[in-house]
Design a protein around this motif. Sequence first.
Motif, PDB file in Angstrom:
ATOM      1  N   ARG A  49      51.857  42.179  17.163  1.00 23.16           N
ATOM      2  CA  ARG A  49      52.544  43.386  17.624  1.00 23.16           C
ATOM      3  C   ARG A  49      51.793  43.992  18.826  1.00 23.16           C
ATOM      4  O   ARG A  49      52.389  44.405  19.808  1.00 23.16           O
ATOM      5  N   ALA A  50      50.475  44.039  18.724  1.00 21.46           N
ATOM      6  CA  ALA A  50      49.673  44.613  19.822  1.00 21.46           C
ATOM      7  C   ALA A  50      49.794  43.762  21.086  1.00 21.46           C
ATOM      8  O   ALA A  50      49.891  44.304  22.202  1.00 21.46           O
ATOM      9  N   VAL A  51      49.792  42.438  20.920  1.00 17.87           N
ATOM     10  CA  VAL A  51      49.895  41.566  22.108  1.00 17.87           C
ATOM     11  C   VAL A  51      51.262  41.755  22.770  1.00 17.87           C
ATOM     12  O   VAL A  51      51.358  41.857  23.997  1.00 17.87           O
ATOM     13  N   LYS A  52      52.304  41.867  21.945  1.00 22.12           N
ATOM     14  CA  LYS A  52      53.653  42.056  22.526  1.00 22.12           C
ATOM     15  C   LYS A  52      53.729  43.392  23.273  1.00 22.12           C
ATOM     16  O   LYS A  52      54.288  43.477  24.370  1.00 22.12           O
ATOM     17  N   ALA A  53      53.148  44.430  22.659  1.00 19.10           N
ATOM     18  CA  ALA A  53      53.167  45.759  23.299  1.00 19.10           C
ATOM     19  C   ALA A  53      52.373  45.726  24.608  1.00 19.10           C
ATOM     20  O   ALA A  53      52.795  46.289  25.634  1.00 19.10           O
ATOM     21  N   VAL A 175      44.767  46.343  27.744  1.00 16.11           N
ATOM     22  CA  VAL A 175      43.597  46.101  26.889  1.00 16.11           C
ATOM     23  C   VAL A 175      43.963  46.190  25.412  1.00 16.11           C
ATOM     24  O   VAL A 175      44.728  47.065  25.007  1.00 16.11           O
ATOM     25  N   ILE A 176      43.386  45.274  24.626  1.00 13.25           N
ATOM     26  CA  ILE A 176      43.423  45.412  23.160  1.00 13.25           C
ATOM     27  C   ILE A 176      41.974  45.457  22.688  1.00 13.25           C
ATOM     28  O   ILE A 176      41.208  44.515  22.918  1.00 13.25           O
ATOM     29  N   HIS A 221      45.324  33.872  19.908  1.00 17.45           N
ATOM     30  CA  HIS A 221      46.691  34.201  20.332  1.00 17.45           C
ATOM     31  C   HIS A 221      46.995  33.588  21.708  1.00 17.45           C
ATOM     32  O   HIS A 221      46.261  33.824  22.657  1.00 17.45           O
ATOM     33  N   PRO A 222      48.105  32.840  21.810  1.00 20.23           N
ATOM     34  CA  PRO A 222      48.368  32.161  23.091  1.00 20.23           C
ATOM     35  C   PRO A 222      48.735  33.103  24.234  1.00 20.23           C
ATOM     36  O   PRO A 222      48.641  32.727  25.402  1.00 20.23           O
ATOM     37  N   ASP A 223      49.143  34.338  23.926  1.00 20.81           N
ATOM     38  CA  ASP A 223      49.565  35.226  25.011  1.00 20.81           C
ATOM     39  C   ASP A 223      48.472  36.213  25.447  1.00 20.81           C
ATOM     40  O   ASP A 223      48.736  37.126  26.219  1.00 20.81           O
TER      41      ASP A 223
END
Length: 501
Positions: A49-53, A175-176, A221-223
């Motif tokens: 969810r964080a990567v998509k956001a 950034v995450i 994560h690939p993204d």
Amino acid sequence: METAIQSMKMYIGGAWMPSSSQQTFTTINPANQEPLAELPRGTAEDVDRAVKAARAAFESSEWSMMVPAQRGRLLLAMAERLRRRSDELARLETLDNGKPLSQSKVDVEVAARYCEYYAGVADKIFGETIPIMPGILDYTLREPIGISVQIVPWNYPLQIAMRGIAPALATGNAVILKPAEDTSLTALKLAEIAEEVALPGGIFNVVTGFGEVVGAALTAHPDVDHITFTGSVPTGIAVMKAAAENVKPVTLELGGKSPNIVFADADLDEATNWVVRSITQNAGQTCSAGSRLLVEQSIHDELVSRVARKMESLALGPGMEDPDLGPIISEQQLRTILHYLDLAKQEGVTIVTGGERADGDGLAKGFFLRPTVLDNLAPDHRLAQEEIFGPVLSVLTFTTVEEAIKIANGTEYGLIAAVWTNDLNKAHWVASKVKAGQVYINTYGAGGGVEMPFGGYGKSGFGREKGLEALRNYTQVKNVALRLHMKEPTQPAGKTAVKLE
Ligand code: TXE
């Protein structure tokens, strides 16, 4: 604030939320083991969810079309809020991590300095023009990498987080942040600050939880486009392997076994102060701690006795009382250190001072350890080779400059070294031969140095953080070549060129 147990949420896509599993974990005060807060126990789903956001925010025109100076202003606003909330943030850091209050205040100020420093850089990141040949205009663009993951340890939670976040944002990345499970509280305060200054939702996210779940999901994560990791060598290797599967770049800072090299002609008062300070700040839980003392044989007894006396004069206590040393971060870390001290006892190593847990008045419930000096170690002894990560100093002696250099370079690490001498030729010679990312002469750390490149040789990692060097981690270069149809301009018929005198 000391007793109330708070229930926290994490920050993803500009919204506060619990874990998708609804599970939580407790963070405790290492000075007395009392619970401080309940935190969301993040999952791989939360990471996704964080990567998509972050991806959506990174691609949005709000962020990608923002003028660089405006990114700088947002960072300046974050610096201002960090300073305004300095007392609150420092108290929270001390409760969560254990470090003395005055050291937490320095951490808040350094975090603000990172924002300020990189705010000034945001509109000064530019490419070059390259002279290829007539008729070709060739230029480079320095573009953001994309989504930068920041995996942060527990020893300097706020400071190390900002060390990566500020340059990543200044250069236009999303950034995450994954704080350490033992110290997530100030990371969530950073999210509050990001919200207050109206950083676009999804540009800064915080996912709380455990390394093996949240950290591992982020690195695999690939993204995700880039990972900055600070922590242990084994976890750094795991991070690198996971990133390799997706061919993603990593910046690794993995600690050290840094030497203070003290020659007989050094100012012993100064050297003593810094030798002690560099291994007792944050109870020795500092990647750049001066954990080895390399001392010239002729001053060995004098210097070791001064260092031991100074260590014995230091006060231990809960960080909120602002002693010289607070507790060790966790029972597990305390056990790791005590294991090394057991080894010292079993092998008959000279323990000049310390060597045991401190459980006197008011300390029994916390993870306190007496600052320790281990003397006369052979350079290849485990206690002179491995990162103990506590207030434990390993002393080794040398008789020649060459021997000092050999011992200094004789570990797998190479983060920092300090040379103490009044002979500047000798100092520069040693500085040129020592394999370390930073070398100090007659000082140690030089005030933290937001401006100075920082990073390691050998297993201390690679890539440089801090200063302008860090910008390389967060930008990629694109080369653009444009063919121009260049011809000598012809004069229109019947006109003559105006001659300018
Ligand atoms: O570190 P870890 P630990 C050294 C120090 C200490 C030892 C162990 O010697 O004794 O490391 O400490 C996250 N994928 N340093 O166990 O495991 C974790 O959640 C991705 C030196 O705490 O390296 C935390 O956020 N991430 C150091 C961060 O990694 C993972 C500072 C650091 O934890 C993960 C701290 C995984 N599989 C410890 N597993 C320094 N260089 O300053 C864990 N994490």
